[in-house]
Write a protein that holds these residues in place. Structure first.
Motif, PDB file in Angstrom:
ATOM      1  N   VAL A 127     125.540 -11.847  -4.225  1.00 35.38           N
ATOM      2  CA  VAL A 127     124.470 -11.960  -3.232  1.00 35.38           C
ATOM      3  C   VAL A 127     125.085 -12.497  -1.942  1.00 35.38           C
ATOM      4  O   VAL A 127     125.823 -13.487  -1.980  1.00 35.38           O
ATOM      5  CB  VAL A 127     123.359 -12.909  -3.722  1.00 35.38           C
TER       6      VAL A 127
ATOM      7  N   GLU B 197     119.589 -16.377   1.848  1.00 36.16           N
ATOM      8  CA  GLU B 197     118.440 -17.260   1.628  1.00 36.16           C
ATOM      9  C   GLU B 197     118.013 -17.943   2.925  1.00 36.16           C
ATOM     10  O   GLU B 197     116.838 -17.982   3.276  1.00 36.16           O
ATOM     11  CB  GLU B 197     118.759 -18.310   0.569  1.00 36.16           C
TER      12      GLU B 197
ATOM     13  N   LEU C 253     114.490 -17.737   5.025  1.00 33.74           N
ATOM     14  CA  LEU C 253     113.699 -18.926   5.348  1.00 33.74           C
ATOM     15  C   LEU C 253     113.562 -19.120   6.860  1.00 33.74           C
ATOM     16  O   LEU C 253     112.585 -19.689   7.333  1.00 33.74           O
ATOM     17  CB  LEU C 253     114.328 -20.167   4.714  1.00 33.74           C
TER      18      LEU C 253
ATOM     19  N   ARG D 238     117.207 -21.751 -13.135  1.00 36.16           N
ATOM     20  CA  ARG D 238     118.031 -20.539 -13.172  1.00 36.16           C
ATOM     21  C   ARG D 238     119.152 -20.697 -14.187  1.00 36.16           C
ATOM     22  O   ARG D 238     119.510 -19.746 -14.889  1.00 36.16           O
ATOM     23  CB  ARG D 238     118.617 -20.237 -11.798  1.00 36.16           C
TER      24      ARG D 238
ATOM     25  N   LEU E 260     104.024 -22.246  -6.384  1.00 36.64           N
ATOM     26  CA  LEU E 260     105.291 -22.661  -5.817  1.00 36.64           C
ATOM     27  C   LEU E 260     105.187 -22.689  -4.313  1.00 36.64           C
ATOM     28  O   LEU E 260     104.505 -21.861  -3.719  1.00 36.64           O
ATOM     29  CB  LEU E 260     106.390 -21.684  -6.238  1.00 36.64           C
TER      30      LEU E 260
ATOM     31  N   GLU F 273     109.521 -22.171   0.030  1.00 39.64           N
ATOM     32  CA  GLU F 273     110.962 -22.384  -0.093  1.00 39.64           C
ATOM     33  C   GLU F 273     111.437 -22.229  -1.532  1.00 39.64           C
ATOM     34  O   GLU F 273     112.470 -21.630  -1.798  1.00 39.64           O
ATOM     35  CB  GLU F 273     111.342 -23.788   0.418  1.00 39.64           C
ATOM     36  N   THR F 274     110.673 -22.787  -2.451  1.00 44.96           N
ATOM     37  CA  THR F 274     111.053 -22.677  -3.856  1.00 44.96           C
ATOM     38  C   THR F 274     110.970 -21.229  -4.328  1.00 44.96           C
ATOM     39  O   THR F 274     111.819 -20.765  -5.091  1.00 44.96           O
ATOM     40  CB  THR F 274     110.150 -23.559  -4.738  1.00 44.96           C
TER      41      THR F 274
ATOM     42  N   VAL G 218     111.400 -18.538  -2.547  1.00 47.47           N
ATOM     43  CA  VAL G 218     112.566 -17.833  -2.019  1.00 47.47           C
ATOM     44  C   VAL G 218     113.813 -18.219  -2.805  1.00 47.47           C
ATOM     45  O   VAL G 218     114.599 -17.362  -3.225  1.00 47.47           O
ATOM     46  CB  VAL G 218     112.757 -18.147  -0.519  1.00 47.47           C
ATOM     47  N   ASP G 219     113.975 -19.512  -3.024  1.00 48.99           N
ATOM     48  CA  ASP G 219     115.175 -19.986  -3.725  1.00 48.99           C
ATOM     49  C   ASP G 219     115.265 -19.400  -5.125  1.00 48.99           C
ATOM     50  O   ASP G 219     116.339 -19.062  -5.609  1.00 48.99           O
ATOM     51  CB  ASP G 219     115.161 -21.516  -3.798  1.00 48.99           C
ATOM     52  N   LEU G 220     114.128 -19.261  -5.758  1.00 43.92           N
ATOM     53  CA  LEU G 220     114.118 -18.798  -7.148  1.00 43.92           C
ATOM     54  C   LEU G 220     114.351 -17.307  -7.256  1.00 43.92           C
ATOM     55  O   LEU G 220     115.021 -16.835  -8.185  1.00 43.92           O
ATOM     56  CB  LEU G 220     112.779 -19.163  -7.787  1.00 43.92           C
ATOM     57  N   TYR G 221     113.843 -16.539  -6.314  1.00 43.57           N
ATOM     58  CA  TYR G 221     113.807 -15.091  -6.508  1.00 43.57           C
ATOM     59  C   TYR G 221     114.641 -14.265  -5.532  1.00 43.57           C
ATOM     60  O   TYR G 221     114.818 -13.058  -5.766  1.00 43.57           O
ATOM     61  CB  TYR G 221     112.350 -14.593  -6.440  1.00 43.57           C
ATOM     62  N   TYR G 222     115.191 -14.902  -4.470  1.00 42.66           N
ATOM     63  CA  TYR G 222     115.881 -14.053  -3.495  1.00 42.66           C
ATOM     64  C   TYR G 222     117.101 -13.388  -4.116  1.00 42.66           C
ATOM     65  O   TYR G 222     117.400 -12.225  -3.807  1.00 42.66           O
ATOM     66  CB  TYR G 222     116.265 -14.868  -2.256  1.00 42.66           C
ATOM     67  N   GLY G 223     117.805 -14.117  -4.988  1.00 48.31           N
ATOM     68  CA  GLY G 223     118.998 -13.563  -5.616  1.00 48.31           C
ATOM     69  C   GLY G 223     118.683 -12.370  -6.512  1.00 48.31           C
ATOM     70  O   GLY G 223     119.225 -11.264  -6.317  1.00 48.31           O
ATOM     71  N   PRO G 224     117.817 -12.548  -7.513  1.00 47.27           N
ATOM     72  CA  PRO G 224     117.486 -11.418  -8.379  1.00 47.27           C
ATOM     73  C   PRO G 224     116.869 -10.246  -7.621  1.00 47.27           C
ATOM     74  O   PRO G 224     117.135  -9.087  -7.941  1.00 47.27           O
ATOM     75  CB  PRO G 224     116.477 -12.023  -9.361  1.00 47.27           C
TER      76      PRO G 224
END
Lengths: 271, 178
Positions: free
Chosen positions: A78, A83, A87, A140, B7, B10-11, B13-19
């Motif tokens: 990624v 991120e 944001l 995660r 959520l 920010e959380t 985004v943090d949790l799901y942006y990668g997948p």
């Protein structure tokens, strides 16, 4: 003459016992620890696999192959900065700025390019350093395939291992958790701080993960002695602080377990 | 005791942006396009996410939105590279986990691009986030009854492509099993 209307005969459906071939059909896409475990036919096929060595070996190969593919897809790199780019550019819900789409997309694309080329970060805040960031990162870890540093069914053995590694080993768990058998543990790192990970066997086909970090490592630690509960992804979490440590419990969202835990916390009102 | 009903952004985004990015990249096979799709997904969330009534569905909602954005983007493109169709015979040998372990993600994605396009999405979702069959059907807008067979056939084709590639230019120690 009276006509008797023929009644349609019902074919009596008799459930056939699962044989090896049928078990392979059922378990072809089996994913341990997923919703597949709750399926009755999967449970029956797994029971057969435990008795049938050849079927068991086949299942082991299938699971290993799926895990190998899973690891590859989850390892797709990624871009760093994505991120922060999201944001920084996406308006918060409820504060939508009505930009014209092409202008927004062009600006977003330019910003991604800028971050990629220069490595500059447009920072207005650093959410990854707050508790929510810690919690998301640990969840995660729990959700993905990881290798535990130690496999042990004794919590004492896990604690000893963590002590030997200089990680938090003097944590205090609620009695409900303290009495469970262990699965293993590990030492993680978050924002340069050591995190002790303790994996417990809930004995209900679900692993529980407890993460322990120094309370001082968090700018916004969870409240002392009164847990906050929150769903995060596929898991449910509970977080609390006690003395100099903060705790995060992550487990599958199984109502019977969480009801018992909430009642235990209510009774003790302190971990 | 408090129970969070959802959520914060920010959380999320943090949790799901990668997948989400990984899913987007497996579809678009372009870093720039995947970044754009991911950002656009969160933009749509910011504007329409309040319509989601069940917060437990947020992951499915995000992946569905991304897939929809991908299809919309593709419709606007003049040409989408055709993908090869490989029909895997059940008699062909499957590959061992070691062959997959020794390959890198890029290789696996290149092989993925060669299988039937209708199998790619289900296969990626099956592996990426342990989506249930029902979630995969919702995200991709396909009948639930076809999900398992698409995944199964997709995996068979992917193994076939990787076995061919391993035989031509060994990814690692070529190991096949019958």
């Amino acid at each position: 003459m009276s006509w008797r209307i023929a009644q349609p005969t019902r074919r009596l459906e008799i459930a056939k016992p699962v044989d090896s071939q049928r078990a392979k059909e059922i378990l072809e896409l089996y994913r341990p620890g997923s919703a597949d475990d709750a399926e009755p036919d999967v449970q029956e096929a797994l029971a057969l696999a435990r008795q049938d060595p050849e079927l068991g070996r086949w299942l082991g190969d299938q699971v290993a192959l799926h895990r190998a593919f899973q690891a590859k897809f989850r390892a797709i790199p990624v871009p760093p900065g994505l991120e922060q780019s999201i944001l920084s550019t996406v308006p918060r819900p409820g504060k939508v700025i009505r930009w014209r789409q092409p202008v927004y997309l062009a600006a977003a694309a330019a910003l991604v390019l800028l971050v990629g080329l220069t490595g500059l970060w447009v920072l207005s805040s650093r959410p990854e350093e707050r508790f929510a960031g810690f919690r998301a990162r640990m969840v995660r870890t729990a959700l993905r395939q990881y290798s535990m540093d130690i496999d042990a069914d004794s919590q004492d053995r896990i604690r000893q291992f963590l002590r030997e590694k200089g990680a938090h080993a003097d944590y205090e768990l609620p009695p409900l958790l303290a009495k469970l058998p262990g699965e293993g543990g590990g030492v993680l790192s978050w924002q340069g701080n050591k995190v002790s990970m303790v994996c417990l066997d809930s004995q209900k086909k679900a692993d529980l993960y407890v993460f322990v970090i120094a309370r001082s490592a968090l700018p916004d630690p969870p409240p002392p002695d009164r847990p906050n509960f929150a769903p995060v992804g596929r898991l449910k979490t509970a977080s609390w602080s006690h003395q100099d440590k903060s705790y995060l419990l992550a487990a599958p969202d199984k109502p019977e377990f969480w009801q018992e835990l909430e009642q235990a916390f209510s009774r003790s009102q302190a971990p | 005791m408090t129970v969070s009903s959802g959520l914060d952004f920010e959380t999320l985004v943090d949790l799901y942006y990668g997948p989400l990015y990984q899913f987007a990249f497996s579809l678009a096979r372009s870093e720039a396009d995947a970044c754009e799709l991911t950002q656009q997904t969160f933009y749509v969330w910011a504007t329409k996410g309040h319509q989601l009534r069940d917060p437990r569905k947020v992951k499915t909602w995000l992946f569905t939105t991304l897939h929809r954005e991908f299809l919309e983007k593709r419709r606007k493109q003049t040409r989408f590279p055709p993908t090869g169709l490989i029909e895997a015979s059940p008699e062909l040998p499957t590959i061992s986990p070691q062959v997959v372990n020794q390959a890198d993600s890029t290789t696996v994605l290149e092989c993925l691009a060669q299988i039937d396009e209708s199998f790619q999405g289900p296969l990626v979702l099956f592996y990426l986030e342990d989506h249930s069959y029902k979630e995969i059907a919702e995200i991709l807008g396909i009948p639930l009854g076809t999900v398992k067979s698409r995944i199964s056939r997709g995996i068979a084709q992917l193994q076939h492509v990787m076995a061919d590639r391993s035989a031509d230019s060994p990814i690692g120690d070529s190991q096949t099993r019958g």
